[in-house]
Design a protein around this motif. Structure first.
Motif, PDB file in Angstrom:
ATOM      1  N   UNK A 189       0.870  -1.173   0.000  1.00 22.04           N
ATOM      2  CA  UNK A 189       0.000   0.000   0.000  1.00 22.04           C
ATOM      3  C   UNK A 189       0.904   1.218   0.000  1.00 22.04           C
ATOM      4  N   UNK A 190       0.815   2.042  -1.037  1.00 21.97           N
ATOM      5  CA  UNK A 190       1.821   3.071  -1.279  1.00 21.97           C
ATOM      6  C   UNK A 190       1.271   4.475  -1.032  1.00 21.97           C
ATOM      7  N   UNK A 191       2.022   5.264  -0.286  1.00 20.19           N
ATOM      8  CA  UNK A 191       1.737   6.687  -0.101  1.00 20.19           C
ATOM      9  C   UNK A 191       2.914   7.481  -0.663  1.00 20.19           C
ATOM     10  N   UNK A 192       2.607   8.424  -1.527  1.00 19.77           N
ATOM     11  CA  UNK A 192       3.623   9.355  -2.030  1.00 19.77           C
ATOM     12  C   UNK A 192       3.598  10.626  -1.181  1.00 19.77           C
ATOM     13  N   UNK A 193       4.805  11.075  -0.798  1.00 23.90           N
ATOM     14  CA  UNK A 193       4.946  12.361  -0.113  1.00 23.90           C
ATOM     15  C   UNK A 193       5.943  13.220  -0.888  1.00 23.90           C
ATOM     16  N   UNK A 194       5.935  14.519  -0.596  1.00 22.06           N
ATOM     17  CA  UNK A 194       6.828  15.430  -1.315  1.00 22.06           C
ATOM     18  C   UNK A 194       6.981  16.706  -0.500  1.00 22.06           C
ATOM     19  N   UNK A 195       7.615  17.705  -1.111  1.00 21.54           N
ATOM     20  CA  UNK A 195       7.964  18.918  -0.363  1.00 21.54           C
ATOM     21  C   UNK A 195       6.742  19.692   0.116  1.00 21.54           C
ATOM     22  N   UNK A 196       5.586  19.473  -0.504  1.00 22.85           N
ATOM     23  CA  UNK A 196       4.383  20.205  -0.097  1.00 22.85           C
ATOM     24  C   UNK A 196       3.445  19.354   0.767  1.00 22.85           C
ATOM     25  N   UNK A 197       3.873  18.183   1.159  1.00 20.33           N
ATOM     26  CA  UNK A 197       3.051  17.331   2.026  1.00 20.33           C
ATOM     27  C   UNK A 197       2.917  17.971   3.405  1.00 20.33           C
ATOM     28  N   UNK A 198       1.688  18.081   3.871  1.00 21.66           N
ATOM     29  CA  UNK A 198       1.432  18.644   5.199  1.00 21.66           C
ATOM     30  C   UNK A 198       1.706  17.576   6.257  1.00 21.66           C
ATOM     31  N   UNK A 199       2.441  17.955   7.305  1.00 22.56           N
ATOM     32  CA  UNK A 199       2.769  17.057   8.417  1.00 22.56           C
ATOM     33  C   UNK A 199       3.431  15.776   7.916  1.00 22.56           C
ATOM     34  N   UNK A 200       4.500  15.962   7.172  1.00 23.60           N
ATOM     35  CA  UNK A 200       5.212  14.842   6.554  1.00 23.60           C
ATOM     36  C   UNK A 200       5.627  13.793   7.582  1.00 23.60           C
ATOM     37  N   UNK A 201       6.122  14.248   8.724  1.00 25.13           N
ATOM     38  CA  UNK A 201       6.628  13.319   9.737  1.00 25.13           C
ATOM     39  C   UNK A 201       5.598  12.306  10.181  1.00 25.13           C
ATOM     40  N   UNK A 202       4.343  12.736  10.305  1.00 24.79           N
ATOM     41  CA  UNK A 202       3.303  11.811  10.783  1.00 24.79           C
ATOM     42  C   UNK A 202       3.057  10.695   9.774  1.00 24.79           C
ATOM     43  N   UNK A 203       3.230  10.984   8.490  1.00 25.68           N
ATOM     44  CA  UNK A 203       3.039   9.953   7.464  1.00 25.68           C
ATOM     45  C   UNK A 203       4.249   9.029   7.408  1.00 25.68           C
ATOM     46  N   UNK A 204       5.434   9.614   7.471  1.00 29.52           N
ATOM     47  CA  UNK A 204       6.656   8.804   7.451  1.00 29.52           C
ATOM     48  C   UNK A 204       6.664   7.822   8.614  1.00 29.52           C
ATOM     49  N   UNK A 205       6.146   8.253   9.759  1.00 29.76           N
ATOM     50  CA  UNK A 205       6.142   7.384  10.944  1.00 29.76           C
ATOM     51  C   UNK A 205       5.231   6.174  10.791  1.00 29.76           C
ATOM     52  N   UNK A 206       4.366   6.163   9.762  1.00 28.81           N
ATOM     53  CA  UNK A 206       3.502   5.010   9.510  1.00 28.81           C
ATOM     54  C   UNK A 206       4.141   3.984   8.588  1.00 28.81           C
TER      55      UNK A 206
END
Length: 288
Positions: A189-206
């Motif tokens: 299950x893939x999530x893309x993040x980038x420089x404009x992602x809001x609250x990046x850390x919370x997604x990376x922690x998942x």
């Protein structure tokens, strides 16, 4: 690098060495059967020192793998039309089996137009829209070399991807986007993040599997790593540092790529493997 880290290393250097050895054996077999050695043409526009060094390194690795390396160096003032013409000529040359355009090119050049001049059967760097579509649909074709190398490295270490949450930080057309597509093809299950992602850390922690490809040194810190996660650092920044802060991340990760020695060697190994495969297909020795 100390020995106190909890994480095991995803050793790209060792696996890449095995792949290159296999390439050399396959290239020798192709030469024996056809009288032709696989040939990789590398196109370089201008004399950017980092690009020149990288091209030279690729040439050296190619020769060790029994691949003929043809280097085409064009002036920095080369136009898009001139570059497209040069690449088209290589696409039509039966003695060339793979084409690599060293990127990024100068801002005045339409890089996408140049990439699209590469014949799909010679796109051993996996940069054309044809190759991206093949990756996205799970069809035969050449993978973008860094994502392809990442997938081989994960397979080597038997990283389970089905049902896992993979987070890709970065969305470049030859790294972040295809990496996500290849992970999706393996049932992650893939999530893309980038420089404009809001609250990046919370997604990376998942993330059960994290692919960092944002191009910023030590952008991701250990506090943002889920305990036991697999961390793939596809960044390479001045000073031999990646996009992940290795020291803090390695304490929490179960597996992590070093920088250098992780993703980098795998990128070149996949380029060589795909060049040999392209030669075998074009010379009628195997199907795609």
């Amino acid at each position: 690098m100390t020995t106190s880290h909890a994480a095991r290393l995803l050793d790209g250097t060792r696996l890449a060495g095995r792949i290159v050895d296999d390439c050399a054996a396959r290239a020798a077999s192709i030469h024996r059967q056809t009288g032709q050695a696989p040939c990789l043409a590398t196109v370089l526009v201008g004399e950017d020192p980092a690009s020149v060094t990288y091209v030279r390194m690729k040439q050296n690795r190619s020769e060790k793998a029994g691949i003929i390396s043809r280097r085409i160096t064009l002036p920095a003032a080369t136009t898009t039309q001139e570059l497209v013409g040069a690449i088209t000529a290589l696409s039509e040359d039966p003695g060339v089996h793979g084409i690599l355009l060293q990127h990024p090119v100068a801002e005045h050049i339409d890089e996408r137009a140049a990439f699209e001049a590469i014949a799909p059967e010679k796109d051993v760097d996996g940069v054309t829209m044809h190759s991206f579509a093949a990756m996205s649909f799970g069809l035969p074709g050449f993978q973008s070399c860094t994502p392809g190398g990442i997938m081989r490295l994960l397979a080597e270490y038997q990283v389970e991807l089905a049902g896992k949450h993979a987070v890709v930080v970065g969305r470049s057309p030859i790294l972040g986007k295809p990496a996500g597509m290849l992970l999706l093809d393996r049932d992650a299950t893939v999530t893309y993040c980038h420089s404009r992602t809001v609250d990046l850390g919370s997604i990376v922690r998942q993330a059960d599997v994290l692919v960092a490809a944002v191009g910023r040194p030590r952008f991701i810190h250990g506090d943002d790593i889920k305990p036991g996660a697999v961390v793939v650092d596809a960044g390479y920044n001045p000073g031999n540092v990646g996009d992940v802060d290795f020291e803090s991340a390695a304490v929490r990760a179960s597996l992590i790529t070093p920088v250098p020695g992780g993703v980098g060697p795998m990128t070149i190994a996949v380029l060589l493997a795909q060049t040999v495969q392209a030669a075998a297909i074009q010379l009628g020795l195997e199907d795609h």
